[in-house]
Design a protein around this motif. Structure first.
Motif, short mmCIF file in Angstrom:
data_model
loop_
_atom_site.label_atom_id
_atom_site.label_comp_id
_atom_site.label_asym_id
_atom_site.label_seq_id
_atom_site.Cartn_x
_atom_site.Cartn_y
_atom_site.Cartn_z
N LEU A 195 0.82 -1.21 0.00
CA LEU A 195 0.00 0.00 0.00
C LEU A 195 0.85 1.26 0.00
CD1 LEU A 195 -2.84 -1.01 2.49
CD2 LEU A 195 -3.00 -0.76 0.00
N SER A 196 1.99 1.26 0.71
CA SER A 196 2.84 2.45 0.73
C SER A 196 3.53 2.65 -0.61
CB SER A 196 3.86 2.36 1.85
OG SER A 196 4.80 1.35 1.59
N ASP A 197 3.81 1.57 -1.33
CA ASP A 197 4.41 1.70 -2.66
C ASP A 197 3.42 2.31 -3.66
OD1 ASP A 197 6.77 0.63 -1.77
OD2 ASP A 197 6.36 -1.40 -2.50
N VAL A 198 2.14 2.05 -3.47
CA VAL A 198 1.12 2.57 -4.36
C VAL A 198 0.88 4.05 -4.11
CG1 VAL A 198 -1.33 2.41 -4.98
CG2 VAL A 198 0.00 0.32 -4.61
N ALA A 199 1.00 4.46 -2.85
CA ALA A 199 0.69 5.85 -2.46
C ALA A 199 1.67 6.84 -3.02
CB ALA A 199 0.67 5.97 -0.94
#
Length: 120
Positions: A116-120
């Motif tokens: 999720l942090s890579d997508v943000a």
């Protein structure tokens, strides 16, 4: 105006107090002062004397040097953010909750958070 050292020491007192689950009232009783004084120390409004800082350290189970750690260090933005993060009550509660999860599920949650942090 609050001196930066007083603010830093106050934040470190609060951080250690929160991480050990001690209230301002409990700490004040251990040190022999009123809880309002702990509030003033934590905000940096009042300076902590050397003897009082020693008593606070003893009550919280850390050496006096703990309260000065990180002050004046040339740090990367990531390191500064990490230090500030552990001073945040919500972040500390999240970390405690995270470690209460069984290890297998915690690993899955960790992997999900990374994605999720890579997508943000």
């Amino acid at each position: 105006m609050t001196h930066p050292v007083d603010s830093h020491v106050g934040k470190r007192i609060r951080q250690r107090r929160w991480s050990t689950g001690v209230t301002q009232q409990q700490l004040a009783e251990k040190v022999g002062i009123k809880f309002q004084q702990i509030q003033k120390y934590e905000t940096g409004a009042n300076r902590v004397s050397a003897s009082r800082l020693w008593e606070i350290g003893r009550a919280l189970g850390v050496p006096v040097a703990f309260f000065f750690e990180g002050f004046g260090d040339v740090a990367t933005p990531e390191a500064v953010s990490a230090a500030d993060l552990m001073g945040d009550r919500e972040a500390l509660a999240l970390v405690r909750s995270y470690y209460a999860i069984p290890e297998t599920q915690r690993r899955r949650l960790f992997e999900l958070a990374k994605v999720l942090s890579d997508v943000a």
